[in-house]
Enzyme design. Structure first.
Site, PDB file in Angstrom:
ATOM      1  N   ASP A 146       1.881  -1.094  -9.741  1.00  0.00           N
ATOM      2  CA  ASP A 146       2.117  -2.536  -9.797  1.00  0.00           C
ATOM      3  C   ASP A 146       2.160  -3.006 -11.241  1.00  0.00           C
ATOM      4  OD1 ASP A 146      -0.651  -1.857  -9.996  1.00  0.00           O
ATOM      5  OD2 ASP A 146      -1.215  -3.933  -9.651  1.00  0.00           O
ATOM      6  N   ASP A 147       2.828  -4.114 -11.478  1.00  0.00           N
ATOM      7  CA  ASP A 147       2.873  -4.783 -12.790  1.00  0.00           C
ATOM      8  C   ASP A 147       3.276  -3.837 -13.918  1.00  0.00           C
ATOM      9  OD1 ASP A 147       1.911  -6.704 -11.151  1.00  0.00           O
ATOM     10  OD2 ASP A 147       0.121  -7.190 -12.307  1.00  0.00           O
ATOM     11  N   TYR A 160       5.303  -5.126  -4.458  1.00  0.00           N
ATOM     12  CA  TYR A 160       4.184  -5.030  -3.505  1.00  0.00           C
ATOM     13  C   TYR A 160       4.016  -6.281  -2.661  1.00  0.00           C
ATOM     14  CZ  TYR A 160       2.185  -7.069  -7.733  1.00  0.00           C
ATOM     15  OH  TYR A 160       1.971  -7.838  -8.850  1.00  0.00           O
TER      16      TYR A 160
END
Ligand code: GDL
Length: 455
Positions: free
Chosen positions: A121-122, A168
């Site tokens: 993520d990110d 996500y």
């Protein structure tokens, strides 16, 4: 569809900001054991070894601390999961990076951790040219690496792996973050025993429904594990969330492989939120009443709020927590309070009735006094967690009280209100508020420029 034996329920330390301390984690494990939560995920974004220095194994002392946490979890029947986020700069096809990952995860396995998470993520959602020559999508590269790790690490002992996709939540998928068809590729290519995290329609989801999850399950070819950011407050330093675990029916539980809550960064404010989350986990669709669970949680929290000053009243605690409720809503008593002042201000002071003025002033003073009182709690870490927000709330309440008192005085009719305590540039001053004053976020999510004044 493969099903993993254990439904994961618990807490992810997965936010940005200062890490929880050893003492706080142990307190969490005690509460989790009492509440029947079975999983703790270690994944603080700002542990340098979690993301930035993901290639470096922990030095001995830090590894020993983690080992102790694993043992403390085991002693309480809680699973300790370690999360690693290599995505900032990993080369998916590099044998050196792959070996570094194996070394990192092996270190955790040697410490007794049997469930590991790879978080993507990110992170940048493009592939390095060498990886792009080997894989035609980011999803394929991530799946190939994760499957490889499962195979290799399994040789060291039984292992469960969790995977956080680059998109996500539904909004990211719609924006094709991570590339077109990302989730479909994960569904087809990620080993069926590997679980997949999901935060819902949004990063911070107001509501997560059975239908949304069923549609996702078809694509992922497995039930997701919810990474729930309902209480996360790392994205806004002014907010903290005490409200009930709401917008998720208990029926959702049967649709997912687990629900993990990523809460407020400040540990001491999480007592009531995690309490209602745990109540939700035990509830049935027939008996689940979020507001009642919340009031119950506050009742349980109250004895922990011993004060060096006047003792805290339960109704005042409700009003205060209602004013720091949930990302998308205020609690009912705070909402009523807001309506009362908003209505006064939208009408000419000559039309204000004594009743309306007094009822606003008494609620405002009650909340303002509570702000003073909460700073007198003996738990100084709780005070530290709340102090900036409480100060700000108190400042706004005092301004409104002064304004209403001024306007309610017939002698002042027609003159403009000023406050000696709220002066230009000092009050609501500074660079960030100046930047915030440049673009207005409209209710439909679009932005429009606001005519500027000097900084
Ligand atoms: C995120 C981050 C999380 C952060 C949260 C709230 C996931 C999977 N990742 O996007 O670390 O705490 O938002 O800001 O949720």
């Amino acid at each position: 569809m493969p099903s993993n034996p254990l439904f994961l329920s618990g807490v992810i330390e997965g936010f940005y900001g200062p890490l929880w301390t050893r003492t706080q984690r142990l307190e969490l494990f005690d509460s989790m054991q009492r509440w029947g939560l079975n999983t703790y995920v270690y994944g603080p974004k700002d542990d340098l070894h979690h993301r930035l220095l993901w290639r470096e194994t922990y030095p001995d002392a830090e590894a020993a601390d983690l080992g102790e946490l694993i043992t403390e979890c085991q002693a309480r029947g809680i699973q300790f999961l370690y999360a690693l986020g290599p995505g900032l700069d990993i080369r998916y096809g590099s044998s050196i990076d792959c070996a570094a990952l194996e070394a990192r995860l092996s270190q955790l396995m040697d410490l007794g951790c049997r469930t590991l998470c790879l978080l993507f993520d990110d992170i940048p959602d493009t592939l390095h040219s060498e990886d792009a020559a080997r894989w035609d999508s980011l999803a394929a590269a991530q799946c190939s690496l994760t499957n490889h790790l499962l195979q290799t690490l399994n040789q060291r002992g039984p292992l469960r792996l969790l995977f956080c996709p680059t998109p996500y939540c539904h909004r990211m998928v719609q924006a094709e973050h991570g590339g077109k068809g990302y989730l479909e590729i994960v569904g087809r290519q990620l080993h069926p025993s590997i679980d997949v995290f999901w935060t819902g329609p949004e990063i911070i989801s107001e509501e997560i429904t059975v239908e949304q999850i069923q549609a996702l399950t078809q694509i992922l070819q497995r039930k997701p594990i919810l990474w729930d950011n309902l209480y996360a407050n790392d994205y806004d330093g002014r907010r903290v969330f005490f409200g009930p675990y709401a917008g998720r029916s208990p029926e959702l539980r049967s649709q997912v492989a687990g629900v993990l809550c990523n809460p407020n960064t400040e540990f001491p404010v999480n007592y009531a939120p995690l309490h209602t989350f745990a109540s939700w986990l035990r509830s049935t669709p027939q008996n689940w009443e979020p507001r009642l669970a919340y009031l119950d949680a506050l009742r349980d929290w109250l004895p922990r709020l011993a004060s060096a000053g006047k003792s805290i009243s339960p109704v005042d605690l409700v009003l205060f927590c209602d004013s720091f409720y949930l990302p998308y809503s205020q609690g009912p008593t705070a909402a009523r309070f807001y309506d009362s002042i908003a209505t006064l201000l939208s009408n000419d002071p000559s039309t204000w009735t004594e009743d309306k003025i007094n009822s606003f002033l008494s609620e405002a003073q009650r909340l303002r006094n509570f702000c003073v009182q909460i700073s007198e709690v003996e738990d100084r870490t709780l005070f530290a967690a709340l102090s900036r927000r409480v100060w700000e709330l108190r400042e706004e309440l005092e301004l409104l009280i002064r304004y209403v008192q001024f306007q309610a005085t017939p002698l002042h009719r027609g003159s403009r209100f000023r406050s000696d305590f709220h002066q230009p540039k000092v009050y609501r001053g500074g660079f960030v508020p100046a930047l915030q004053g440049l673009l207005r976020l409209e209710a439909d999510g679009s932005f429009t420029p606001i005519p500027t004044s000097e900084v």
